[in-house]
Design an enzyme around this catalytic site. Structure first.
Site, PDB file in Angstrom:
ATOM      1  N   TYR A 192      -3.729  -9.668  -2.453  1.00  0.00           N
ATOM      2  CA  TYR A 192      -4.546 -10.554  -3.293  1.00  0.00           C
ATOM      3  C   TYR A 192      -4.345 -10.282  -4.792  1.00  0.00           C
ATOM      4  O   TYR A 192      -5.066 -10.847  -5.613  1.00  0.00           O
ATOM      5  CB  TYR A 192      -6.028 -10.368  -2.950  1.00  0.00           C
ATOM      6  CG  TYR A 192      -6.428 -10.735  -1.528  1.00  0.00           C
ATOM      7  CD1 TYR A 192      -6.861 -12.031  -1.220  1.00  0.00           C
ATOM      8  CD2 TYR A 192      -6.394  -9.805  -0.490  1.00  0.00           C
ATOM      9  CE1 TYR A 192      -7.247 -12.373   0.062  1.00  0.00           C
ATOM     10  CE2 TYR A 192      -6.780 -10.134   0.805  1.00  0.00           C
ATOM     11  CZ  TYR A 192      -7.203 -11.420   1.079  1.00  0.00           C
ATOM     12  OH  TYR A 192      -7.586 -11.758   2.356  1.00  0.00           O
ATOM     13  N   HIS A 249      -9.284   0.510  -7.123  1.00  0.00           N
ATOM     14  CA  HIS A 249      -9.977   1.083  -5.975  1.00  0.00           C
ATOM     15  C   HIS A 249      -9.148   2.193  -5.314  1.00  0.00           C
ATOM     16  O   HIS A 249      -9.631   3.268  -5.027  1.00  0.00           O
ATOM     17  CB  HIS A 249     -10.297  -0.046  -4.981  1.00  0.00           C
ATOM     18  CG  HIS A 249      -9.110  -0.930  -4.634  1.00  0.00           C
ATOM     19  ND1 HIS A 249      -8.282  -1.474  -5.584  1.00  0.00           N
ATOM     20  CD2 HIS A 249      -8.598  -1.323  -3.439  1.00  0.00           C
ATOM     21  CE1 HIS A 249      -7.319  -2.158  -5.002  1.00  0.00           C
ATOM     22  NE2 HIS A 249      -7.498  -2.089  -3.686  1.00  0.00           N
ATOM     23  N   ASP A 308      -8.076   2.184   4.292  1.00  0.00           N
ATOM     24  CA  ASP A 308      -8.575   0.873   4.709  1.00  0.00           C
ATOM     25  C   ASP A 308      -9.211   0.247   3.478  1.00  0.00           C
ATOM     26  O   ASP A 308     -10.015   0.878   2.786  1.00  0.00           O
ATOM     27  CB  ASP A 308      -9.581   0.972   5.857  1.00  0.00           C
ATOM     28  CG  ASP A 308      -9.735  -0.389   6.540  1.00  0.00           C
ATOM     29  OD1 ASP A 308      -8.747  -0.872   7.116  1.00  0.00           O
ATOM     30  OD2 ASP A 308     -10.832  -0.989   6.458  1.00  0.00           O
ATOM     31  N   LYS A 333       0.837  -1.203   0.000  1.00  0.00           N
ATOM     32  CA  LYS A 333       0.000   0.000   0.000  1.00  0.00           C
ATOM     33  C   LYS A 333       0.866   1.246   0.000  1.00  0.00           C
ATOM     34  O   LYS A 333       0.597   2.208  -0.705  1.00  0.00           O
ATOM     35  CB  LYS A 333      -0.792   0.047   1.319  1.00  0.00           C
ATOM     36  CG  LYS A 333      -2.138  -0.511   1.292  1.00  0.00           C
ATOM     37  CD  LYS A 333      -2.767  -0.069   2.629  1.00  0.00           C
ATOM     38  CE  LYS A 333      -3.935  -0.886   2.985  1.00  0.00           C
ATOM     39  NZ  LYS A 333      -4.519  -0.469   4.272  1.00  0.00           N
TER      40      LYS A 333
HETATM   41  P1  ITT Z   1      -2.585  -0.944   7.313  1.00  0.00           P
HETATM   42  O1  ITT Z   1      -3.860  -1.104   8.093  1.00  0.00           O
HETATM   43  O2  ITT Z   1      -1.379  -0.794   8.164  1.00  0.00           O
HETATM   44  O3  ITT Z   1      -2.690   0.111   6.249  1.00  0.00           O
HETATM   45  P2  ITT Z   1      -3.234  -3.609   6.340  1.00  0.00           P
HETATM   46  O4  ITT Z   1      -2.566  -4.545   5.375  1.00  0.00           O
HETATM   47  O5  ITT Z   1      -3.588  -4.165   7.698  1.00  0.00           O
HETATM   48  O6  ITT Z   1      -2.307  -2.312   6.487  1.00  0.00           O
HETATM   49  P3  ITT Z   1      -6.048  -3.247   5.769  1.00  0.00           P
HETATM   50  O7  ITT Z   1      -6.469  -3.476   7.173  1.00  0.00           O
HETATM   51  O8  ITT Z   1      -6.687  -2.113   5.012  1.00  0.00           O
HETATM   52  O9  ITT Z   1      -4.501  -2.971   5.643  1.00  0.00           O
HETATM   53  O10 ITT Z   1      -6.248  -4.608   4.987  1.00  0.00           O
HETATM   54  C1  ITT Z   1      -6.260  -4.646   3.589  1.00  0.00           C
HETATM   55  C2  ITT Z   1      -6.152  -6.094   3.121  1.00  0.00           C
HETATM   56  O11 ITT Z   1      -6.581  -6.153   1.770  1.00  0.00           O
HETATM   57  C3  ITT Z   1      -4.716  -6.589   3.155  1.00  0.00           C
HETATM   58  O12 ITT Z   1      -4.685  -8.001   3.311  1.00  0.00           O
HETATM   59  C4  ITT Z   1      -4.212  -6.187   1.771  1.00  0.00           C
HETATM   60  O13 ITT Z   1      -3.133  -6.984   1.332  1.00  0.00           O
HETATM   61  C5  ITT Z   1      -5.471  -6.367   0.914  1.00  0.00           C
HETATM   62  N1  ITT Z   1      -5.474  -5.377  -0.157  1.00  0.00           N
HETATM   63  C6  ITT Z   1      -5.877  -4.066  -0.074  1.00  0.00           C
HETATM   64  N2  ITT Z   1      -5.665  -3.437  -1.237  1.00  0.00           N
HETATM   65  C7  ITT Z   1      -5.116  -4.353  -2.061  1.00  0.00           C
HETATM   66  C8  ITT Z   1      -4.646  -4.294  -3.376  1.00  0.00           C
HETATM   67  O14 ITT Z   1      -4.651  -3.173  -4.070  1.00  0.00           O
HETATM   68  N3  ITT Z   1      -4.153  -5.416  -3.911  1.00  0.00           N
HETATM   69  C9  ITT Z   1      -4.116  -6.559  -3.210  1.00  0.00           C
HETATM   70  N4  ITT Z   1      -4.505  -6.701  -1.951  1.00  0.00           N
HETATM   71  C10 ITT Z   1      -5.005  -5.594  -1.363  1.00  0.00           C
END
Ligand code: ITT
Length: 197
Positions: free
Chosen positions: A151, A177, A67, A13
């Site tokens: 993913y 997104h 998020d 991210k």
């Molecule tokens: P932070 O809260 O520290 O930002 P996190 O990985 O815990 O990091 P989230 O709670 O928002 O973030 O969880 C997002 C999940 O969805 C996480 O497993 C990501 O790998 C996945 N995800 C989000 N955007 C994605 C993308 O563009 N491509 C692939 N997976 C994504």
């Protein structure tokens, strides 16, 4: 330049947020690793605001947070806001999702969407900007591509005929997104900077 803390612990991210905000009038800086926020909200938007606000207050700085997650139609929107908590590593999360969808071989049964909520908080924790982006696609039956994170290897976008993990950062940004949400928020950030922070 005013400092803008990027409140994420996810390197994938972070890479995208830095690339998508690199031409902004803000100096991006990563939050300290030990500063972690419990994601107690029940929507992407609530959790993005929570992460941005708590980090902003803790550091007394402008802060941006994301998020995001994957909603699979056949699983009634799961894993959704629990996408990060679905298993312990990217590989295990992908394996679990492919297993859950093993009874749905047809692409029409494997429709899904990525959702991203982005929020910007002022140093006092109040929200200055927020936006959400959605990207529709299909869950592949096996991983494809080597780029991206999370993913990405199993998320296929029919309009591009590519999985997210097969796209350049610029192509992913143009349809993803996160690209959609950050395009809206970066306009607001430019306006805040030009108004004089
Ligand atoms: P932070 O809260 O520290 O930002 P996190 O990985 O815990 O990091 P989230 O709670 O928002 O973030 O969880 C997002 C999940 O969805 C996480 O497993 C990501 O790998 C996945 N995800 C989000 N955007 C994605 C993308 O563009 N491509 C692939 N997976 C994504």
């Amino acid at each position: 330049m005013t400092k803008l803390i990027v409140a994420t612990s996810n390197p994938g991210k972070l890479r995208e947020m830095q690339a998508y905000l690199s031409d902004s009038a803000w100096e991006l800086s990563l939050k300290p690793a030990e500063l972690d926020v419990d994601e107690t909200g029940d929507t992407f938007a609530a959790n993005a605001c929570l992460k941005a606000s708590e980090v902003a207050i803790a550091l007394n700085c402008w802060t941006i947070a994301d998020d995001s997650g994957l909603e699979v139609d056949a699983l009634d929107g799961a894993p959704g806001i629990y996408s990060a908590r679905y298993a312990n590593s990217d590989k295990e999360r992908i394996d679990r999702l492919l297993q859950e969808l093993s009874g749905f071989p047809d692409p029409q049964q494997r429709q899904a969407q990525f959702v991203c909520a982005v929020a910007v908080a002022r140093p006092d924790g109040t929200i200055a900007a927020a936006a959400e982006g959605i990207c529709r696609g299909e869950i592949l039956t096996s991983p494809r591509g080597i780029d991206g994170f999370g993913y990405d290897p199993i998320f296929y976008v029919p309009a591009k005929q590519l999985a997210f993990a097969e796209m350049s950062l610029a192509t992913k940004r143009s349809i993803s997104h996160r690209g959609i949400a950050l395009a809206i928020v970066s306009k607001k950030l430019a306006q805040i900077a030009s108004d004089g922070i």
